[in-house]
Write a protein that holds these residues in place. Structure first.
Motif, PDB file in Angstrom:
ATOM      1  N   ASP A 244      14.873   3.440 -55.403  1.00 25.27           N
ATOM      2  CA  ASP A 244      13.446   3.089 -55.338  1.00 25.27           C
ATOM      3  C   ASP A 244      12.911   3.170 -53.910  1.00 25.27           C
ATOM      4  N   MET A 245      13.810   2.968 -52.953  1.00 19.55           N
ATOM      5  CA  MET A 245      13.377   2.914 -51.546  1.00 19.55           C
ATOM      6  C   MET A 245      14.481   3.521 -50.684  1.00 19.55           C
ATOM      7  N   ALA A 246      14.065   4.013 -49.509  1.00 20.87           N
ATOM      8  CA  ALA A 246      15.068   4.563 -48.593  1.00 20.87           C
ATOM      9  C   ALA A 246      14.749   4.175 -47.156  1.00 20.87           C
ATOM     10  N   GLY A 247      15.798   3.975 -46.391  1.00 16.82           N
ATOM     11  CA  GLY A 247      15.674   3.751 -44.949  1.00 16.82           C
ATOM     12  C   GLY A 247      16.773   4.550 -44.276  1.00 16.82           C
ATOM     13  N   MET A 248      16.355   5.545 -43.509  1.00 20.87           N
ATOM     14  CA  MET A 248      17.353   6.393 -42.853  1.00 20.87           C
ATOM     15  C   MET A 248      16.944   6.556 -41.400  1.00 20.87           C
ATOM     16  N   GLY A 249      17.927   6.743 -40.549  1.00 24.42           N
ATOM     17  CA  GLY A 249      17.577   6.974 -39.159  1.00 24.42           C
ATOM     18  C   GLY A 249      18.751   7.570 -38.425  1.00 24.42           C
ATOM     19  N   PRO A 250      18.479   8.015 -37.200  1.00 25.49           N
ATOM     20  CA  PRO A 250      19.556   8.629 -36.414  1.00 25.49           C
ATOM     21  C   PRO A 250      20.631   7.620 -36.056  1.00 25.49           C
ATOM     22  N   TYR A 251      21.862   8.070 -36.017  1.00 23.70           N
ATOM     23  CA  TYR A 251      22.948   7.253 -35.458  1.00 23.70           C
ATOM     24  C   TYR A 251      22.759   7.223 -33.951  1.00 23.70           C
ATOM     25  N   ILE A 252      22.876   6.033 -33.380  1.00 22.69           N
ATOM     26  CA  ILE A 252      22.759   5.890 -31.928  1.00 22.69           C
ATOM     27  C   ILE A 252      23.992   5.158 -31.416  1.00 22.69           C
ATOM     28  N   GLU A 253      24.697   5.808 -30.529  1.00 23.19           N
ATOM     29  CA  GLU A 253      25.979   5.269 -30.090  1.00 23.19           C
ATOM     30  C   GLU A 253      25.830   3.946 -29.338  1.00 23.19           C
ATOM     31  N   HIS A 254      26.842   3.096 -29.481  1.00 29.81           N
ATOM     32  CA  HIS A 254      26.862   1.781 -28.830  1.00 29.81           C
ATOM     33  C   HIS A 254      28.201   1.659 -28.102  1.00 29.81           C
ATOM     34  N   GLU A 255      28.125   1.350 -26.818  1.00 32.93           N
ATOM     35  CA  GLU A 255      29.328   1.312 -25.965  1.00 32.93           C
ATOM     36  C   GLU A 255      30.435   0.405 -26.478  1.00 32.93           C
ATOM     37  N   GLU A 256      30.058  -0.696 -27.077  1.00 32.66           N
ATOM     38  CA  GLU A 256      31.057  -1.691 -27.482  1.00 32.66           C
ATOM     39  C   GLU A 256      31.536  -1.472 -28.914  1.00 32.66           C
ATOM     40  N   THR A 257      31.619  -0.216 -29.316  1.00 35.04           N
ATOM     41  CA  THR A 257      32.099   0.070 -30.672  1.00 35.04           C
ATOM     42  C   THR A 257      33.177   1.164 -30.616  1.00 35.04           C
ATOM     43  N   PRO A 258      34.090   1.165 -31.562  1.00 34.29           N
ATOM     44  CA  PRO A 258      35.141   2.191 -31.563  1.00 34.29           C
ATOM     45  C   PRO A 258      34.601   3.621 -31.674  1.00 34.29           C
ATOM     46  N   LEU A 259      33.489   3.797 -32.356  1.00 35.32           N
ATOM     47  CA  LEU A 259      32.972   5.156 -32.558  1.00 35.32           C
ATOM     48  C   LEU A 259      32.482   5.784 -31.246  1.00 35.32           C
ATOM     49  N   TYR A 260      32.265   4.945 -30.262  1.00 31.73           N
ATOM     50  CA  TYR A 260      31.745   5.426 -28.972  1.00 31.73           C
ATOM     51  C   TYR A 260      32.661   6.478 -28.355  1.00 31.73           C
ATOM     52  N   GLN A 261      33.963   6.364 -28.636  1.00 31.36           N
ATOM     53  CA  GLN A 261      34.908   7.324 -28.033  1.00 31.36           C
ATOM     54  C   GLN A 261      34.668   8.753 -28.525  1.00 31.36           C
ATOM     55  N   TYR A 262      33.908   8.894 -29.600  1.00 30.71           N
ATOM     56  CA  TYR A 262      33.637  10.234 -30.129  1.00 30.71           C
ATOM     57  C   TYR A 262      32.268  10.758 -29.707  1.00 30.71           C
ATOM     58  N   ARG A 263      31.680  10.126 -28.691  1.00 27.91           N
ATOM     59  CA  ARG A 263      30.306  10.488 -28.329  1.00 27.91           C
ATOM     60  C   ARG A 263      30.169  11.941 -27.907  1.00 27.91           C
ATOM     61  N   GLN A 264      31.266  12.531 -27.382  1.00 27.16           N
ATOM     62  CA  GLN A 264      31.173  13.938 -26.956  1.00 27.16           C
ATOM     63  C   GLN A 264      31.016  14.870 -28.160  1.00 27.16           C
ATOM     64  N   LEU A 265      31.254  14.355 -29.352  1.00 28.28           N
ATOM     65  CA  LEU A 265      31.087  15.186 -30.561  1.00 28.28           C
ATOM     66  C   LEU A 265      29.642  15.189 -31.053  1.00 28.28           C
TER      67      LEU A 265
END
Ligand code: 5AD
Ligand code: SF4
Ligand code: FES
Length: 384
Positions: A244-265
């Motif tokens: 019925d509804m959607a909310g989508m947005g760009p992923y924005i990296e955060h330094e204090e998260t494990p995913l940050y190590q993949y920022r070069q990708l």
């Protein structure tokens, strides 16, 4: 955690001819392949897509934008999603929970300023105390507003029983992003434990629908390891689930998260932004009568990001009503805008932005999803 597998992602994976974009846009139903083509459109093709989406939006839902006052209730969270700044593993965040009075004050602000709806958002907690507290707050808000404020919850995965209890206390919409509809990608973004299962997320969405909530979901766009094919799959997932509804947005990296190590990708932020606009535009064309939010993350990348999202298909905006003293502790991602602006400043700012985008504001209207209304004509109480 995130395995370092091969990465294939570009906003424009290969050059797509303008004729192909034109022809694809003429179709009634987009296949997965069509969606990949459209998501890969270059500047010229993108323009055609946005024009078509604007036209579909005008015909299906018109120019009105609905306000949902956003109350970031608490940053306490039992989960540890690899992308999120308030994950339980981030010990640098001061944890808070708004008092009942603060929530009621924010809700009153929404009512007095003719927003008609609020969203209560917070981390995922499962204690009986939390569940009870939310139920009581819902009842208090309903009483204070004499039933006039519509209430959306965004408090994560809960049991069917809890969802039902909150529904009976007065919540009628629920936002729970699937984050990605690809289970393999989901596993790369979350710890491998019982608290972070893709199947549980799906079941929660099914439960919400069964109970009678208007269900909103969404994904992050431009994640490491994500492909255009994944995003095409996300759009088809929304359609098949009949959201019925959607909310989508760009992923924005955060330094204090494990995913940050993949920022070069990651692709450049501006490409993530355009890809997010394309997702909004495509979803509007595929599901003309749903509600789509112009999310704050869009504005993190482009100062006019939310207006641009409104112009290509979005019709809901969530002005932030969280007391300023808490805002710096609710940074799911870095560079989030409106950290120092009080509710009234954001409201005035947004009003101007919406008019500049050629839209109108649906003051005092709940602005429920037209799609939901068509599916459930008896359940809607538009102007209480
Ligand atoms: N970038 C963008 N969005 C994020 N969210 C969480 N972390 C990030 C991030 N780093 C989104 C998720 C979640 C919603 C509340 O915030 O999609 O569902
Ligand atoms: Fe908690 Fe939601 Fe952040 Fe995951 S995305 S850590 S559930 S607040
Ligand atoms: Fe918050 Fe503009 S929307 S300051």
């Amino acid at each position: 955690m995130c395995p370092g597998n091969s990465f294939i992602f570009a906003e424009k994976s290969k050059s797509v001819s303008i004729e192909l974009i034109q022809n694809t846009l003429l179709k009634d139903n987009f296949s997965r392949e069509d969606l990949v083509i459209l998501l890969g459109a270059d500047e010229e093709g993108r323009k055609l897509l946005f024009e078509k989406a604007a036209q579909v939006k005008n015909e299906a839902v018109g120019k009105k934008v609905y306000f949902r006052g956003l109350i970031e209730y608490s940053n306490r969270c039992a989960k540890n999603c690899y992308y999120c700044g308030v994950r339980s593993g981030n010990k640098k965040v001061a944890r808070y929970r708004m008092t009942d009075d603060e929530v009621l004050e924010a809700a009153r602000f929404a009512l007095e300023n003719h927003f008609a709806s609020i969203v209560i958002q917070g981390g995922e907690l499962f204690t009986q105390e939390h569940i009870q507290k939310i139920g009581e707050l819902l009842l208090k808000i309903k009483e204070m507003s004499q039933g006039r404020l519509g209430i959306t919850l965004s408090l994560g995965e809960q049991t069917e029983e809890t969802f039902r209890y909150w529904f009976e206390c007065g919540a009628h919409r629920y936002l729970l992003r699937i984050e990605t509809s690809n289970p393999d990608l989901y596993r790369k973004l979350h710890p491998a434990n019982i608290l972070h299962r893709f199947e549980t997320r799906l079941k929660a969405l099914e439960d919400l629908k069964k109970i009678g909530y208007q269900v909103g979901t969404g994904v992050m766009i431009g994640l490491p390891f994500q492909t255009l094919d994944d995003l095409a799959g996300d759009l088809l997932f929304f359609k098949n689930f009949d959201i019925d509804m959607a909310g989508m947005g760009p992923y924005i990296e955060h330094e204090e998260t494990p995913l940050y190590q993949y920022r070069q990708l990651l692709m450049p932020r501006i490409n993530r932004f355009y890809l997010s606009l394309k997702m909004v535009a495509l979803l509007r064309i595929m599901m003309p009568d749903i509600n789509i939010a112009a999310t704050t993350a869009m504005q993190t990348i482009d100062p006019q990001g939310r207006e641009k999202a409104l112009m290509v298909g979005a019709n809901v905006i969530m002005p932030n009503l969280t007391p300023v003293k808490y805002r710096e502790n609710y940074l799911l991602y870095q560079d989030k805008p409106c950290i120092d602006e009080e509710a009234d400043e954001c409201q005035r700012c947004l009003e101007a932005r919406i008019y500049m985008a050629g839209c109108e504001i649906g003051w005092d209207e709940w602005g429920d999803s037209l799609r939901f209304k068509r599916k459930n004509p008896s359940q809607i109480n538009e102007k209480p």
